[in-house]
Each structure stands twice: as structure tokens, then as C-alpha cells.
Design a protein around this motif. Structure first.
Motif, PDB file in Angstrom:
ATOM      1  N   VAL A 127      39.993  43.464  32.552  1.00  0.00           N
ATOM      2  CA  VAL A 127      41.110  43.591  33.490  1.00  0.00           C
ATOM      3  C   VAL A 127      40.518  43.812  34.875  1.00  0.00           C
ATOM      4  O   VAL A 127      39.852  44.808  35.123  1.00  0.00           O
ATOM      5  N   ASP A 128      40.762  42.856  35.759  1.00  0.00           N
ATOM      6  CA  ASP A 128      40.273  42.923  37.129  1.00  0.00           C
ATOM      7  C   ASP A 128      41.223  43.799  37.948  1.00  0.00           C
ATOM      8  O   ASP A 128      42.428  43.531  38.013  1.00  0.00           O
ATOM      9  N   TRP A 129      40.676  44.818  38.588  1.00  0.00           N
ATOM     10  CA  TRP A 129      41.480  45.790  39.327  1.00  0.00           C
ATOM     11  C   TRP A 129      42.301  45.128  40.441  1.00  0.00           C
ATOM     12  O   TRP A 129      43.485  45.420  40.608  1.00  0.00           O
ATOM     13  N   GLY A 130      41.695  44.240  41.203  1.00  0.00           N
ATOM     14  CA  GLY A 130      42.410  43.582  42.296  1.00  0.00           C
ATOM     15  C   GLY A 130      43.584  42.766  41.804  1.00  0.00           C
ATOM     16  O   GLY A 130      44.682  42.815  42.379  1.00  0.00           O
ATOM     17  N   ARG A 131      43.376  42.007  40.746  1.00  0.00           N
ATOM     18  CA  ARG A 131      44.470  41.211  40.164  1.00  0.00           C
ATOM     19  C   ARG A 131      45.557  42.134  39.615  1.00  0.00           C
ATOM     20  O   ARG A 131      46.750  41.889  39.827  1.00  0.00           O
ATOM     21  N   LEU A 132      45.160  43.186  38.929  1.00  0.00           N
ATOM     22  CA  LEU A 132      46.125  44.137  38.368  1.00  0.00           C
ATOM     23  C   LEU A 132      47.007  44.722  39.458  1.00  0.00           C
ATOM     24  O   LEU A 132      48.233  44.732  39.344  1.00  0.00           O
ATOM     25  N   MET A 133      46.404  45.211  40.533  1.00  0.00           N
ATOM     26  CA  MET A 133      47.188  45.822  41.607  1.00  0.00           C
ATOM     27  C   MET A 133      48.087  44.794  42.299  1.00  0.00           C
ATOM     28  O   MET A 133      49.221  45.106  42.663  1.00  0.00           O
ATOM     29  N   ALA A 134      47.600  43.567  42.461  1.00  0.00           N
ATOM     30  CA  ALA A 134      48.439  42.507  43.044  1.00  0.00           C
ATOM     31  C   ALA A 134      49.640  42.237  42.141  1.00  0.00           C
ATOM     32  O   ALA A 134      50.767  42.045  42.622  1.00  0.00           O
ATOM     33  N   ASN A 135      49.423  42.227  40.834  1.00  0.00           N
ATOM     34  CA  ASN A 135      50.512  41.990  39.881  1.00  0.00           C
ATOM     35  C   ASN A 135      51.529  43.125  39.902  1.00  0.00           C
ATOM     36  O   ASN A 135      52.748  42.885  39.934  1.00  0.00           O
ATOM     37  N   VAL A 136      51.049  44.363  39.892  1.00  0.00           N
ATOM     38  CA  VAL A 136      51.953  45.526  39.940  1.00  0.00           C
ATOM     39  C   VAL A 136      52.765  45.498  41.226  1.00  0.00           C
ATOM     40  O   VAL A 136      53.988  45.689  41.210  1.00  0.00           O
ATOM     41  N   ASN A 137      52.112  45.263  42.346  1.00  0.00           N
ATOM     42  CA  ASN A 137      52.816  45.235  43.635  1.00  0.00           C
ATOM     43  C   ASN A 137      53.838  44.115  43.702  1.00  0.00           C
ATOM     44  O   ASN A 137      54.927  44.303  44.254  1.00  0.00           O
ATOM     45  N   ALA A 138      53.525  42.956  43.133  1.00  0.00           N
ATOM     46  CA  ALA A 138      54.485  41.843  43.119  1.00  0.00           C
ATOM     47  C   ALA A 138      55.708  42.207  42.290  1.00  0.00           C
ATOM     48  O   ALA A 138      56.849  41.930  42.690  1.00  0.00           O
ATOM     49  N   PHE A 139      55.487  42.824  41.146  1.00  0.00           N
ATOM     50  CA  PHE A 139      56.590  43.250  40.278  1.00  0.00           C
ATOM     51  C   PHE A 139      57.484  44.255  41.009  1.00  0.00           C
ATOM     52  O   PHE A 139      58.711  44.120  41.021  1.00  0.00           O
ATOM     53  N   LEU A 140      56.871  45.254  41.628  1.00  0.00           N
ATOM     54  CA  LEU A 140      57.638  46.280  42.339  1.00  0.00           C
ATOM     55  C   LEU A 140      58.366  45.704  43.549  1.00  0.00           C
ATOM     56  O   LEU A 140      59.529  46.044  43.798  1.00  0.00           O
ATOM     57  N   SER A 141      57.711  44.832  44.283  1.00  0.00           N
ATOM     58  CA  SER A 141      58.327  44.228  45.478  1.00  0.00           C
ATOM     59  C   SER A 141      59.546  43.382  45.130  1.00  0.00           C
ATOM     60  O   SER A 141      60.450  43.229  45.955  1.00  0.00           O
ATOM     61  N   ALA A 142      59.572  42.857  43.911  1.00  0.00           N
ATOM     62  CA  ALA A 142      60.709  42.050  43.462  1.00  0.00           C
ATOM     63  C   ALA A 142      61.824  42.909  42.875  1.00  0.00           C
ATOM     64  O   ALA A 142      62.809  42.378  42.363  1.00  0.00           O
ATOM     65  N   GLY A 143      61.677  44.222  42.930  1.00  0.00           N
ATOM     66  CA  GLY A 143      62.731  45.116  42.449  1.00  0.00           C
ATOM     67  C   GLY A 143      62.527  45.635  41.049  1.00  0.00           C
ATOM     68  O   GLY A 143      63.410  46.287  40.494  1.00  0.00           O
ATOM     69  N   GLY A 144      61.368  45.371  40.457  1.00  0.00           N
ATOM     70  CA  GLY A 144      61.108  45.824  39.103  1.00  0.00           C
ATOM     71  C   GLY A 144      60.922  47.325  39.001  1.00  0.00           C
ATOM     72  O   GLY A 144      60.533  47.986  39.964  1.00  0.00           O
ATOM     73  N   ASN A 145      61.227  47.863  37.849  1.00  0.00           N
ATOM     74  CA  ASN A 145      61.082  49.278  37.532  1.00  0.00           C
ATOM     75  C   ASN A 145      59.802  49.438  36.718  1.00  0.00           C
ATOM     76  O   ASN A 145      59.720  48.945  35.599  1.00  0.00           O
ATOM     77  N   ALA A 146      58.805  50.125  37.285  1.00  0.00           N
ATOM     78  CA  ALA A 146      57.515  50.267  36.608  1.00  0.00           C
ATOM     79  C   ALA A 146      57.277  51.705  36.185  1.00  0.00           C
ATOM     80  O   ALA A 146      57.672  52.655  36.873  1.00  0.00           O
ATOM     81  N   GLU A 147      56.611  51.845  35.051  1.00  0.00           N
ATOM     82  CA  GLU A 147      56.120  53.132  34.574  1.00  0.00           C
ATOM     83  C   GLU A 147      54.614  52.992  34.405  1.00  0.00           C
ATOM     84  O   GLU A 147      54.110  51.898  34.198  1.00  0.00           O
ATOM     85  N   TRP A 148      53.899  54.102  34.494  1.00  0.00           N
ATOM     86  CA  TRP A 148      52.450  54.093  34.396  1.00  0.00           C
ATOM     87  C   TRP A 148      52.056  54.910  33.176  1.00  0.00           C
ATOM     88  O   TRP A 148      52.430  56.068  33.046  1.00  0.00           O
ATOM     89  N   ASP A 149      51.270  54.316  32.303  1.00  0.00           N
ATOM     90  CA  ASP A 149      50.752  54.982  31.111  1.00  0.00           C
ATOM     91  C   ASP A 149      49.254  55.172  31.308  1.00  0.00           C
ATOM     92  O   ASP A 149      48.509  54.195  31.383  1.00  0.00           O
ATOM     93  N   PHE A 150      48.795  56.409  31.417  1.00  0.00           N
ATOM     94  CA  PHE A 150      47.401  56.729  31.717  1.00  0.00           C
ATOM     95  C   PHE A 150      46.803  57.484  30.541  1.00  0.00           C
ATOM     96  O   PHE A 150      47.238  58.588  30.221  1.00  0.00           O
TER      97      PHE A 150
END
Length: 143
Positions: free
Chosen positions: A103-126
Motif C-alpha cells: 500500500v503506497d502512502w501517497g496513493r492511499l492519502m489521495a484516495n482517502v482525500n478524494a472520497f472525503l472531498s466527494a462527500g463520503g463518510n470515512a472511518e479510520w481503523d488503526f
């Protein structure tokens, strides 16, 4: 999915979660189609209240596909009160890949930000490991 969950059964459910025991569900070629069907409540002409009664969740490491796909997902996972994506992110760019391999960190963060910017509801599992336990508070602030 229409055969496994016909509209008559889908309307009886309160929750449907896509989580992979043998791989990430977002890798499946028909993932978006399945989520559209679930969000529709099984039929295009279902009223909004019935259509959105079903709570839909997708569990993923978020490292696959690209921002355009995740932005589209954010638009169809609406209303956000009835749909979410739970991203499994176990550290920052220096540690996440130790458990979430390939999992590439840059791609992951770009994907998360795109989802959130489109109005998506995200949860984080750590998941806390010895290699990332020093990052818990830092990641809580990022979340």
C-alpha cells in the motif's frame, strides 16, 4: 449480487458490510456496481426513505484504484449517515506499509482525500503494533 440479495430480501436488511476475508472488496471488478445496487435498495424507483434505510459499509486498506474511483464512491455512498468506508490505516508513510503491504502512502492519502472531498463518510481503523504504537496520538490527530 442480485441473485444472492434480491430486492425483496434487500429491503428486509438493516446493514450490509463488504469486508474481505480473502482480499480487499474494493479490488473486485464489480465492487462499484454492487455498492450502487445496495445503495439503491434493490430498485431505482424506491422512495428516498426506503432507499436509504439500509446502512452500507465498505472495509478496505484504500491502497488500490485511484482518486477518480474513490470520488465516485464518495458520491454514491450517500447519504453519508447511511453509508461509510472504514479505511484500515496502521501508521503513517513510514510504518503503514509494514503491515498493509504494497500500500503506497501517497496513493492511499489521495484516495482517502478524494472520497472525503466527494462527500463520503470515512472511518479510520488503526491496529496498534510495536512498530507504530508511538504514532497513536499523531494518527488520531490526522484522522
Amino acid at each position: 449480487v442480485r441473485e444472492i440479495l434480491p430486492a425483496s430480501l434487500l429491503r428486509q436488511l438493516k446493514k450490509v458490510y463488504l469486508c474481505g476475508n480473502y482480499g480487499d472488496p474494493a479490488v473486485a471488478t464489480d465492487c462499484m456496481e454492487v455498492l450502487r445496487y445496495l445503495r439503491s435498495g434493490g430498485a431505482a424507483n424506491v422512495s428516498n426513505s426506503a432507499q436509504h434505510r439500509l446502512r452500507v459499509g465498505l472495509f478496505t486498506n484504500g491502497g488500490m484504484r485511484g482518486p477518480d474511483w474513490w470520488a465516485e464512491l464518495g458520491r454514491i455512498m450517500q447519504p453519508a449517515s447511511c453509508a461509510f468506508v472504514r479505511f484500515a490505516i496502521d501508521g503513517d508513510g513510514n510504518t503503514n506499509h509494514l503491515y498493509r503491504q504494497r500500500v503506497d502512502w501517497g496513493r492511499l492519502m489521495a484516495n482517502v482525500n478524494a472520497f472525503l472531498s466527494a462527500g463520503g463518510n470515512a472511518e479510520w481503523d488503526f491496529l496498534v503494533f510495536e512498530h507504530n504504537e508511538h504514532q497513536v496520538e499523531e494518527m488520531r490527530l490526522l484522522a
